[in-house]
Design an enzyme around this catalytic site. Structure first.
Site, PDB file in Angstrom:
ATOM      1  CD  GLU A 221      -2.967  -1.220   2.229  1.00 27.84           C
ATOM      2  OE1 GLU A 221      -2.537  -1.279   3.394  1.00 27.84           O
ATOM      3  OE2 GLU A 221      -4.172  -1.194   1.944  1.00 27.84           O
TER       4      GLU A 221
ATOM      5  CG  HIS B  90      -3.893   2.388   5.377  1.00 26.17           C
ATOM      6  ND1 HIS B  90      -5.237   2.647   5.301  1.00 26.17           N
ATOM      7  CD2 HIS B  90      -3.711   1.162   4.816  1.00 26.17           C
ATOM      8  CE1 HIS B  90      -5.845   1.613   4.719  1.00 26.17           C
ATOM      9  NE2 HIS B  90      -4.934   0.697   4.417  1.00 26.17           N
TER      10      HIS B  90
ATOM     11  CG  HIS C   3      -7.069  -2.821   7.111  1.00 26.64           C
ATOM     12  ND1 HIS C   3      -6.606  -3.964   6.522  1.00 26.64           N
ATOM     13  CD2 HIS C   3      -6.699  -1.804   6.285  1.00 26.64           C
ATOM     14  CE1 HIS C   3      -5.975  -3.670   5.391  1.00 26.64           C
ATOM     15  NE2 HIS C   3      -6.000  -2.363   5.242  1.00 26.64           N
TER      16      HIS C   3
ATOM     17  CE1 TYR D 160     -10.873  18.325  22.746  1.00 26.36           C
ATOM     18  CE2 TYR D 160     -13.109  17.554  23.173  1.00 26.36           C
ATOM     19  CZ  TYR D 160     -12.006  18.315  23.536  1.00 26.36           C
ATOM     20  OH  TYR D 160     -12.059  19.068  24.672  1.00 26.36           O
TER      21      TYR D 160
ATOM     22  CG  HIS E 197      -9.161  -0.423   2.392  1.00 23.02           C
ATOM     23  ND1 HIS E 197      -8.389  -0.252   1.272  1.00 23.02           N
ATOM     24  CD2 HIS E 197      -8.308  -0.817   3.365  1.00 23.02           C
ATOM     25  CE1 HIS E 197      -7.134  -0.554   1.541  1.00 23.02           C
ATOM     26  NE2 HIS E 197      -7.062  -0.896   2.809  1.00 23.02           N
TER      27      HIS E 197
END
Ligand SMILES: [Zn+2]
Length: 214
Positions: A74, A93, A95, A120, A160
């Site tokens: 990725e 990144h 999941h 926030y 994703h």
């Protein structure tokens, strides 16, 4: 210790912390950080709980491996974001369950897929665009991310998970945690009438704390 060594150690620490808290199950998720002469990324098929500072992948700005292990598949998500965000020093990144769950909801607003329900979220994450689904490894995803990355610090990939940038590694992690917690709230509140922050409350956050919501 050089800046690069410190950053390598810090990536290992935050990787362990994310893994221990169940935010990056298996070998999912990747962390990157900008260096003066390239950038660091977690290797392909690596578990974030078991990273080694010396074998992190070091890449150039064309995505070529300079040293270390083979990078995450990725890598191009990170590259697309750095290229549009010269002030971003780190990208995470994941999941992670709650954000990934939100990314599977039907009928999300593609320009802002999590409503401004807490100050926030507005301050640390900002307006979150939804990037359409692409199969894993499809490089067309990079062009979609590039469309939003100049104006948005974070995006959610449909079906994703999230990609979040920050000025430095710690602020990227904090923003990711805020996004995960807000996703949890969105799911807890799903189907209920939500009172979001109104325009003037958001404007006040932008003026007082430099938040961005447009
Ligand atoms: Zn992913």
């Amino acid at each position: 210790m050089t800046m690069e060594q410190k950053l390598r150690e810090r990536i290992v620490e935050v990787g362990q912390s994310l893994y221990q808290r169940g935010l990056s199950p298996g070998s999912s998720g990747n962390i990157s950080a900008r260096l003066e002469d390239g950038w660091l990324l977690t290797p392909t098929n690596s578990c974030l709980g078991e990273l080694d500072p010396g074998s992190l992948s070091k890449l150039d700005w064309n995505g070529n491996l300079l040293e270390g292990s083979k990078p995450s598949k990725e890598y191009f998500l990170h590259l697309a974001m750095y290229q549009k965000r010269p002030a971003s020093g780190a990208i995470v990144h994941l999941h992670s369950s709650f954000a990934a769950a939100v990314s599977c909801l039907d009928g999300l607003d593609p320009t802002s897929c999590i409503p401004p329900i807490t100050p926030y979220f507005v301050m640390r994450v900002g307006k979150l665009p939804l990037i359409p689904y692409f199969r894993p490894g499809d490089k067309a995803l990079a062009a979609e991310i590039a469309k939003y990355a100049r104006t948005h610090a974070a995006v959610l990939l449909a079906n994703h998970g999230p990609v979040v940038s920050g000025n430095d590694l710690d602020s990227a992690i904090y923003a990711m945690e805020e996004l995960e917690e807000t996703s949890k709230l969105v799911l807890l509140l799903h189907g209920q009438k939500i009172r979001t922050l109104n325009e003037s409350q958001i404007k006040e956050l932008c003026e007082t704390f430099g938040a961005k919501w447009d």
